[in-house]
Scaffold this active site. Structure first.
Site, short mmCIF file in Angstrom:
data_model
loop_
_atom_site.label_atom_id
_atom_site.label_comp_id
_atom_site.label_asym_id
_atom_site.label_seq_id
_atom_site.Cartn_x
_atom_site.Cartn_y
_atom_site.Cartn_z
N GLU A 1 105.75 25.97 -5.97
CA GLU A 1 105.21 26.79 -4.87
C GLU A 1 105.31 26.10 -3.52
O GLU A 1 104.39 26.10 -2.72
CB GLU A 1 103.78 27.25 -5.21
CG GLU A 1 103.80 28.19 -6.41
CD GLU A 1 102.55 29.01 -6.65
OE1 GLU A 1 101.79 29.23 -5.69
OE2 GLU A 1 102.36 29.41 -7.80
N ARG B 1 85.37 0.99 -24.39
CA ARG B 1 86.30 -0.13 -24.63
C ARG B 1 85.67 -1.45 -24.18
O ARG B 1 85.17 -1.56 -23.05
CB ARG B 1 87.59 0.13 -23.84
CG ARG B 1 88.58 -1.00 -23.85
CD ARG B 1 89.25 -1.14 -25.20
NE ARG B 1 90.34 -2.11 -25.15
CZ ARG B 1 90.95 -2.55 -26.23
NH1 ARG B 1 90.60 -2.12 -27.44
NH2 ARG B 1 91.93 -3.42 -26.12
N GLY C 1 116.07 27.00 -3.21
CA GLY C 1 114.76 26.49 -3.64
C GLY C 1 113.83 26.45 -2.44
O GLY C 1 113.20 27.44 -2.07
#
Ligand SMILES: Cc1cc2nc3c(=O)[nH]c(=O)nc-3n(C[C@H](O)[C@H](O)[C@H](O)COP(=O)(O)OP(=O)(O)OC[C@H]3O[C@@H](n4cnc5c(N)ncnc54)[C@H](O)[C@@H]3O)c2cc1C
Length: 390
Positions: free
Chosen positions: A370, A275, A139
């Site tokens: 990435e 709200r 990885g």
């Protein structure tokens, strides 16, 4: 030259053509992409038809040479388009970024004949690409990859497993890094593999926390035969090509992160205005006003950082350090901003009735792909103090 979105994002664009392009992208994002995003992310449906639409509209090859069907746009324009797509739906923005990454090796390192043969279909002919570097045991340490390509006459025969491949199993072409020589970075070569190559198979997609509409899968290469004219660059050059692609790809991830964070901020602002608690809109409370101000500031700082890196790239100047900083800063900002957006919406923010909980789950993957954000720090530190001693 400036341009603003409906929510007031000010954009500095270099040309009238770029302004029109951004307006087209916004239109597609608003009409075609955003309306089905929540439902399709819940069911895990990949919107293949949207990528066909983007391809037809000239939006799948924006930063590439018009001679081969690209859009010929500077990176700063491409990234701002990407930001708009990601704000509408991250699966689409990230998908465009990954496709662009997958085209990089051929566009930058292929021969004229290879470019003429393959690029037009990739950049505007409806094809979708994938980028295959990671493996189950390689990885962050991608140079340890084990997928092997062995010469056999005028062909290469590829065996091994790639992991975590965005568009794995559905892509029309794969840019694949495989080992052709000894261990380490110098033994790796890049290949352009057709999606329907005999011996190429995909595992079922990973069951992810978010981005459920974007398939991520392992790819199995079992004696996949690739003609030597699909080798990209020289033998042993593959890892350098992969890293070169990632420098640019990281800017794509940064732009996607800013788009996602902007979408979260827009939701939070709209909700805070509506709200009411204690007889007033919650937007009146300084505790929330400061939270919104911090969110907006992180987004603008991230946008400025990725655009600065993109402008250096457009000028042909070194941009790798800033690209790593932009990926790191923008994706951490997206994590913080989406978390804060859930807070602004209170209990409702924690439900699937509003998109902010999905944004929060999506932001997490941007800190990983990435190159994790730890690896971005490794890259930045190397620029500052040189490589680590062993
Ligand atoms: C949704 C998704 C889509 C992806 N799409 C693609 C794709 O299209 N193509 C592709 O090739 N890959 C893809 N990836 C893979 C991705 O790039 C890797 O997951 C990533 O590089 C990390 O590798 P790993 O998962 O093996 O983690 P590891 O490398 O095992 O890392 C585990 C942890 O250790 C930390 N760590 C490792 N080394 C160091 C170090 N030297 N210093 C400090 N910390 C360190 C990492 O930061 C991380 O926190 C995708 C991943 C995901 C989740």
């Amino acid at each position: 030259m400036t341009d603003s979105t409906a929510d007031g994002v000010e954009r500095r664009l270099p040309t009238d053509e770029a302004r029109e392009l951004l307006s087209l992208v916004r239109d597609i994002a608003r009409r075609e992409i955003a309306p089905r995003a929540a439902e399709e992310e819940a069911t895990g449906r990949f919107p293949r038809e949207l990528f066909a639409l983007l391809s037809r509209s000239g939006l799948l090859g924006l930063p590439y040479d018009p001679e081969h069907g690209g859009g010929g746009q500077p990176y700063e324009v491409y990234l701002q388009a990407l930001e708009e797509l990601a704000a509408a739906r991250l699966t689409v923005g990230l998908g465009v970024s990954v496709h662009t990454l997958a085209c990089h090796a051929l566009a930058g390192f292929g021969t004229d004949d290879q470019r003429a043969a393959h690029l037009p279909a990739m950049l505007g002919g409806g094809l979708l690409g994938a980028y295959c570097l990671s493996e189950p045991s390689a990885g962050s340490d991608a140079a340890a990859l084990r997928t092997r390509a062995v010469r056999d006459g005028g062909d290469w025969v590829v065996d091994g497993t790639k992991a975590w491949i965005t568009h794995g199993g559905i892509a029309d072409f794969y840019t694949v890094m495989a080992r052709t020589g000894g261990s380490g970075a110098r033994g790796i070569t890049a290949f352009l593999v057709p999606g329907d190559a005999p011996g190429l198979g995909a595992a079922p997609p990973e069951r992810k926390m978010g981005m459920k509409g974007s398939p991520t899968a392992q790819l199995h290469f079992d004696g996949v035969r690739i003609a030597d004219d699909r080798r990209l660059g020289g033998e042993g050059q593959g890892f350098a090509i992969a890293l070169d692609a990632l420098d640019s790809g990281r800017l794509g991830i940064a732009a996607c992160a800013v788009g996602l964070a902007q979408a979260a901020l827009d939701e939070a602002v709209a909700y805070a205005r509506e709200r009411r608690q204690f007889g007033r809109p919650i937007a009146d409370f300084q505790g929330l006003r400061f939270l919104l101000a911090d969110m907006a500031t992180r987004i603008e700082a991230g946008r400025a950082l990725y655009l600065e890196a993109a402008r250096l790239r457009d000028e042909g100047r070194p941009f790798g350090r800033r690209a790593a900083m932009a990926k790191l800063f923008c994706t951490d900002a997206a994590m913080q901003v989406t978390t804060d957006a859930v807070q602004v919406l209170g209990g409702y923010g924690y439900t699937a009735d509003f998109p902010v909980e999905r944004y929060l789950r999506e932001a997490k993957m941007l800190q990983i792909v990435e190159g994790t954000n730890q690896i971005q720090r490794v890259v930045i530190a190397r620029h500052l103090v040189g490589p680590e001693s062993r």
